[in-house]
Design an enzyme around this catalytic site. Structure first.
Site, PDB file in Angstrom:
ATOM      1  N   SER A   1       0.298  -6.708   5.023  1.00 29.37           N
ATOM      2  CA  SER A   1      -0.435  -7.309   3.911  1.00 29.37           C
ATOM      3  C   SER A   1      -0.300  -8.832   3.934  1.00 29.37           C
ATOM      4  CB  SER A   1       0.083  -6.750   2.589  1.00 29.37           C
ATOM      5  OG  SER A   1      -0.696  -7.231   1.524  1.00 29.37           O
TER       6      SER A   1
ATOM      7  N   LYS B   1       0.853  -1.202   0.000  1.00 31.44           N
ATOM      8  CA  LYS B   1       0.000   0.000   0.000  1.00 31.44           C
ATOM      9  C   LYS B   1       0.882   1.242   0.000  1.00 31.44           C
ATOM     10  CE  LYS B   1       0.775   1.292   4.561  1.00 31.44           C
ATOM     11  NZ  LYS B   1       1.629   2.411   4.936  1.00 31.44           N
TER      12      LYS B   1
ATOM     13  N   GLY C   1      10.091  -2.735   6.086  1.00 32.82           N
ATOM     14  CA  GLY C   1      10.394  -1.514   6.835  1.00 32.82           C
ATOM     15  C   GLY C   1      10.388  -0.263   5.989  1.00 32.82           C
TER      16      GLY C   1
ATOM     17  N   PRO D   1       9.829  -4.319  -0.178  1.00 33.33           N
ATOM     18  CA  PRO D   1      10.912  -4.033   0.766  1.00 33.33           C
ATOM     19  C   PRO D   1      10.356  -3.896   2.182  1.00 33.33           C
ATOM     20  CG  PRO D   1      10.871  -2.430  -1.043  1.00 33.33           C
ATOM     21  CD  PRO D   1       9.675  -3.302  -1.220  1.00 33.33           C
TER      22      PRO D   1
ATOM     23  N   GLY E   1       7.373   1.351   5.018  1.00 31.87           N
ATOM     24  CA  GLY E   1       6.099   2.072   5.100  1.00 31.87           C
ATOM     25  C   GLY E   1       5.149   1.632   3.990  1.00 31.87           C
ATOM     26  N   LEU E   2       5.445   0.471   3.383  1.00 31.25           N
ATOM     27  CA  LEU E   2       4.615  -0.027   2.279  1.00 31.25           C
ATOM     28  C   LEU E   2       3.665  -1.132   2.732  1.00 31.25           C
ATOM     29  CD1 LEU E   2       7.505  -0.168  -0.351  1.00 31.25           C
ATOM     30  CD2 LEU E   2       5.612   1.477  -0.339  1.00 31.25           C
ATOM     31  N   GLY E   3       3.695  -1.437   4.024  1.00 28.84           N
ATOM     32  CA  GLY E   3       2.717  -2.370   4.600  1.00 28.84           C
ATOM     33  C   GLY E   3       2.947  -3.826   4.244  1.00 28.84           C
ATOM     34  N   GLY E   4       4.164  -4.201   3.851  1.00 22.49           N
ATOM     35  CA  GLY E   4       4.417  -5.577   3.407  1.00 22.49           C
ATOM     36  C   GLY E   4       4.033  -6.620   4.454  1.00 22.49           C
ATOM     37  N   GLY E   5       4.536  -6.476   5.659  1.00 24.15           N
ATOM     38  CA  GLY E   5       4.244  -7.451   6.721  1.00 24.15           C
ATOM     39  C   GLY E   5       2.755  -7.477   7.045  1.00 24.15           C
TER      40      GLY E   5
ATOM     41  N   ASP F   1      -2.138  -1.444  10.480  1.00 21.86           N
ATOM     42  CA  ASP F   1      -2.354  -1.401   9.031  1.00 21.86           C
ATOM     43  C   ASP F   1      -2.975  -2.679   8.481  1.00 21.86           C
ATOM     44  OD1 ASP F   1      -1.276   1.100   8.844  1.00 21.86           O
ATOM     45  OD2 ASP F   1       0.683   0.452   8.077  1.00 21.86           O
TER      46      ASP F   1
HETATM   47  O1  C5P Z   1       0.084  -1.149  15.186  1.00 24.60           O
HETATM   48  P1  C5P Z   1       1.516  -1.296  14.802  1.00 24.60           P
HETATM   49  O2  C5P Z   1       2.150  -2.535  15.372  1.00 24.60           O
HETATM   50  O3  C5P Z   1       1.758  -1.146  13.348  1.00 24.60           O
HETATM   51  O4  C5P Z   1       2.261  -0.052  15.471  1.00 24.60           O
HETATM   52  C1  C5P Z   1       3.648  -0.012  15.685  1.00 24.60           C
HETATM   53  C2  C5P Z   1       3.955   1.162  16.602  1.00 24.60           C
HETATM   54  O5  C5P Z   1       3.713   2.402  15.918  1.00 24.60           O
HETATM   55  C3  C5P Z   1       3.099   1.260  17.844  1.00 24.60           C
HETATM   56  O6  C5P Z   1       3.658   0.504  18.891  1.00 24.60           O
HETATM   57  C4  C5P Z   1       3.117   2.738  18.156  1.00 24.60           C
HETATM   58  O7  C5P Z   1       4.335   3.100  18.772  1.00 24.60           O
HETATM   59  C5  C5P Z   1       3.146   3.364  16.776  1.00 24.60           C
HETATM   60  N1  C5P Z   1       1.792   3.732  16.282  1.00 24.60           N
HETATM   61  C6  C5P Z   1       1.149   4.833  16.829  1.00 24.60           C
HETATM   62  N2  C5P Z   1      -0.080   5.198  16.342  1.00 24.60           N
HETATM   63  C7  C5P Z   1      -0.657   4.513  15.328  1.00 24.60           C
HETATM   64  C8  C5P Z   1      -0.019   3.395  14.754  1.00 24.60           C
HETATM   65  C9  C5P Z   1       1.217   3.026  15.258  1.00 24.60           C
HETATM   66  O8  C5P Z   1       1.668   5.480  17.738  1.00 24.60           O
HETATM   67  N3  C5P Z   1      -1.851   4.916  14.867  1.00 24.60           N
END
Ligand code: C5P
Length: 324
Positions: A105, A13, A97, A95, A99-103, A137
């Site tokens: 998805s 994404k 890490g 790739p 910000g493309l949501g790979g994991g 995500d």
């Molecule tokens: O939900 P996810 O595991 O992707 O989030 C990783 C980290 O990103 C969270 O532990 C939090 O520190 C931060 N986060 C946040 N607010 C969001 C999504 C993520 O602070 N809406």
């Protein structure tokens, strides 16, 4: 019982717009974001054999620690009482890490495939609940196409599809930690005031998703300060004729949405000498996303599921097996 097998695509994404309003009492940040699926994807293969007990295995050449694929499979199996042997294989192309949501998805792909392969019907609401417990995500990938994400990003509202515009993704060899990126924003506790002023530009984007000038990403200032080369590449995308060029999520990948294929092709040589992985792809509409899923699972779907484009994909019952 013969095994049920499938090979599916887990799409990446981009965030066409991403606003971070403030820190909530639960520690997460309140978001207003517009997600869109793109053609770049990982491939997941499944082989499920019904039986006694439960065995779940993953062939993952990258040996990612704490892989979301395994967590998603265990969460689904526990919730729906799956019995049998599940083997999965992950071919990573998105790739990590970036910000493309790979994991995320990949995890959602497990949640869309397993109800069909294990013969355990699950509603979108049930899957969304498991998805949200795995990551902010993950629920988006149960929808696909264009969607507005509120809350942690898990409260989703489908948006009208955009045309299949070409997209250039630039993945630098950098890793931006998501929690650190949120901390770098230094957002205070959420207030109502912040809420309304920040919303205005997002509203204009959501009402007319092609209104590219209203697209923003609140992480850019903080992340570009840490990695100034990202801003240079963003400018280069813009100068190459992109409608919009932004950081995706908290980075470090950048994307440019182009008005047509020849503009994108014209941009490609400009990035050849840069230390970047470059992916030439396109927006994937919700209709294309869902049709792809139904196609890849078709032999295991209920008779009417394909004709009626049912969502989430509905399983054909597994016969002669006690599913309890
Ligand atoms: O939900 P996810 O595991 O992707 O989030 C990783 C980290 O990103 C969270 O532990 C939090 O520190 C931060 N986060 C946040 N607010 C969001 C999504 C993520 O602070 N809406």
């Amino acid at each position: 019982m013969p095994p049920r097998t499938a090979r599916v695509r887990a799409h990446a994404k981009i965030n066409l717009s991403l606003k971070v309003l403030g820190r909530r009492p639960d520690g997460f940040h309140e978001l207003r974001t517009v997600f869109h699926t793109i053609g770049l994807h990982d491939i997941l293969e499944f082989r499920f054999t019904p039986g006694r007990g439960l065995r779940i295995g993953l062939d993952d050449p990258l040996r990612l620690p704490d892989n979301l694929v395994l967590r998603a499979a265990h969460a689904f199996a526990e919730r729906f009482g799956v019995r049998g042997s599940l083997e999965m294989k992950l071919d990573k192309r998105i790739p990590a890490g970036g910000g493309l949501g790979g994991g995320s998805s990949d995890a959602a792909a497990v949640l869309l495939a397993l109800p069909v392969l294990t013969g355990k019907p699950a509603s979108l609401a049930e899957l969304t609940e498991i998805a949200a417990s795995l990551g902010s995500d993950v629920p988006f990938f149960l929808y696909g196409g264009a969607a507005l994400g509120l809350g942690r990003g898990e409260e989703l509202y489908p948006l009208p599809d955009l045309p299949t515009l070409p997209v250039l993704v630039l993945a630098p060899p950098l890793h931006v930690s998501t929690p650190e990126a949120y901390r770098a924003l230094g957002r205070g506790a959420l207030t109502l005031d912040e809420n309304s002023s920040k919303l205005r530009s997002l509203q204009s984007f959501v009402w007319r998703p092609g209104n590219w000038r209203a697209a923003e990403n609140d992480f850019e200032d903080a992340v570009f300060r840490l990695h100034p080369e990202l801003e240079r590449w963003q400018r280069k995308l813009e100068r190459s004729g992109a409608h919009v060029a932004r950081l995706s999520g908290s980075g470090a990948a950048l994307f440019g949405v182009f008005p047509n294929q020849s503009k994108l092709q014209g941009a490609l040589p400009r990035f050849r000498s840069e230390p970047l992985k470059v992916f030439s792809t396109h927006l994937v509409s919700r209709a294309r996303y869902r049709a792809g899923w139904l196609r890849n699972l078709r032999e295991h779907l209920a008779e009417t599921a394909l004709k009626e484009s049912e969502w989430p994909p509905r399983t054909r019952p597994i016969k002669n097996v006690r599913n309890a």
